[in-house]
Design a protein around this motif. Structure first.
Motif, short mmCIF file in Angstrom:
data_model
loop_
_atom_site.label_atom_id
_atom_site.label_comp_id
_atom_site.label_asym_id
_atom_site.label_seq_id
_atom_site.Cartn_x
_atom_site.Cartn_y
_atom_site.Cartn_z
N THR A 20 48.95 64.67 45.05
CA THR A 20 49.52 64.87 46.38
C THR A 20 51.02 64.66 46.31
O THR A 20 51.49 63.60 45.89
CB THR A 20 48.92 63.89 47.41
N LYS A 22 54.65 64.67 48.42
CA LYS A 22 55.11 64.46 49.78
C LYS A 22 56.55 64.91 49.96
O LYS A 22 57.37 64.81 49.04
CB LYS A 22 54.98 62.98 50.16
N TYR A 24 59.71 64.72 52.91
CA TYR A 24 60.22 64.20 54.18
C TYR A 24 61.50 64.99 54.51
O TYR A 24 62.51 64.85 53.83
CB TYR A 24 60.52 62.71 54.06
N HIS A 73 56.81 65.47 58.35
CA HIS A 73 56.72 65.42 56.90
C HIS A 73 55.56 66.30 56.46
O HIS A 73 54.67 66.63 57.26
CB HIS A 73 56.62 63.99 56.39
N GLU A 75 52.76 67.44 53.17
CA GLU A 75 52.10 67.06 51.93
C GLU A 75 51.47 68.29 51.29
O GLU A 75 50.86 69.11 51.98
CB GLU A 75 51.05 65.98 52.18
#
Lengths: 114, 114
Positions: A20, A22, A24, A73, A75
């Protein structure tokens, strides 16, 4: 002002594992883009989100999924990893869509699949 | 369909030489944006310039200059008096439509030798 943040910066996984990534975005940016850059290749567009909805889709494998959350955000979930998934994954963000809205790139997450 | 061609895979010059990186694009859209990014060995994408299709003015920024010619669908990038720190892969990119995804060229690797 803080730029686009990606985590982790480096990730090592085994084949068939999941990962995963991420992203932002910059504050007040509501649009997120994901790109995949294989070794010696140019970045390829995977998918984008605008206001938490998928806005465009590129050459994203079915094993990958992504979403954008209420705080904007995003993912990128990658399952059944293959050796060929080893790449640099960039996230970019913009405020709104369209060419007038400048796209800012994050530093990338380097994924290595062993 | 959109396409960006960077025919020069790799260029080597000696410091202080001038060098031009070529970029040819294809699109049927009348509104589009062209970009140049620098990717140093560390991997991040460094934004250099954005041009929209209605602005054919050439631009100069320090040692960098860009020549946009719609008649030949080209957006070439010149580095004057190159320096070792200019060594990197340079990508030209095209963005069209409402959702702003980038179409990258294959990149030109510039080696500047001392």
């Amino acid at each position: 002002a803080a730029g686009v943040i990606q985590s982790p910066r480096h990730l090592i996984k085994e084949k068939r594992e999941t990962a995963t990534l991420k992203c932002y975005p910059i504050s007040r940016h509501d649009t997120v883009y994901w790109y995949q850059q294989g070794p010696g290749q140019d970045p390829q567009f995977l998918i984008s989100f605008y206001e938490k909805m998928q806005s465009d889709k590129g050459s994203i494998p079915d094993r990958f999924s992504a979403q954008q959350f209420s705080d904007y955000h995003s993912e990128l979930n990658m399952s059944s990893l293959e050796l060929g998934d080893s790449a640099l994954y960039f996230c970019a963000s913009s405020h709104g869509t369209g060419g007038l809205n400048e796209q800012f790139f994050g530093p990338g997450t380097r994924l290595t699949v062993l | 369909a959109q396409k960006v061609t960077q025919a020069q895979t790799e260029i080597s010059v000696v410091e202080k030489e001038d060098v031009t990186l070529d970029c040819v694009y294809e699109t049927r859209d009348t509104t589009y944006y062209l970009f140049w990014y620098k990717q140093p060995p560390s991997g991040e994408l460094v934004f250099l310039i954005r041009r929209n299709s209605f602005d054919e003015q050439n631009e100069i920024s320090g040692r960098y200059s860009w020549n946009f010619q719609k008649s030949t669908s080209s957006f070439n990038f010149t580095i004057t008096a190159s320096q070792v720190v200019d060594s990197a892969v340079y990508f030209c990119a095209l963005s069209v439509g409402n959702f702003n995804k980038f179409y990258f060229g294959s990149g030109t690797k510039l080696n500047v030798k001392p």
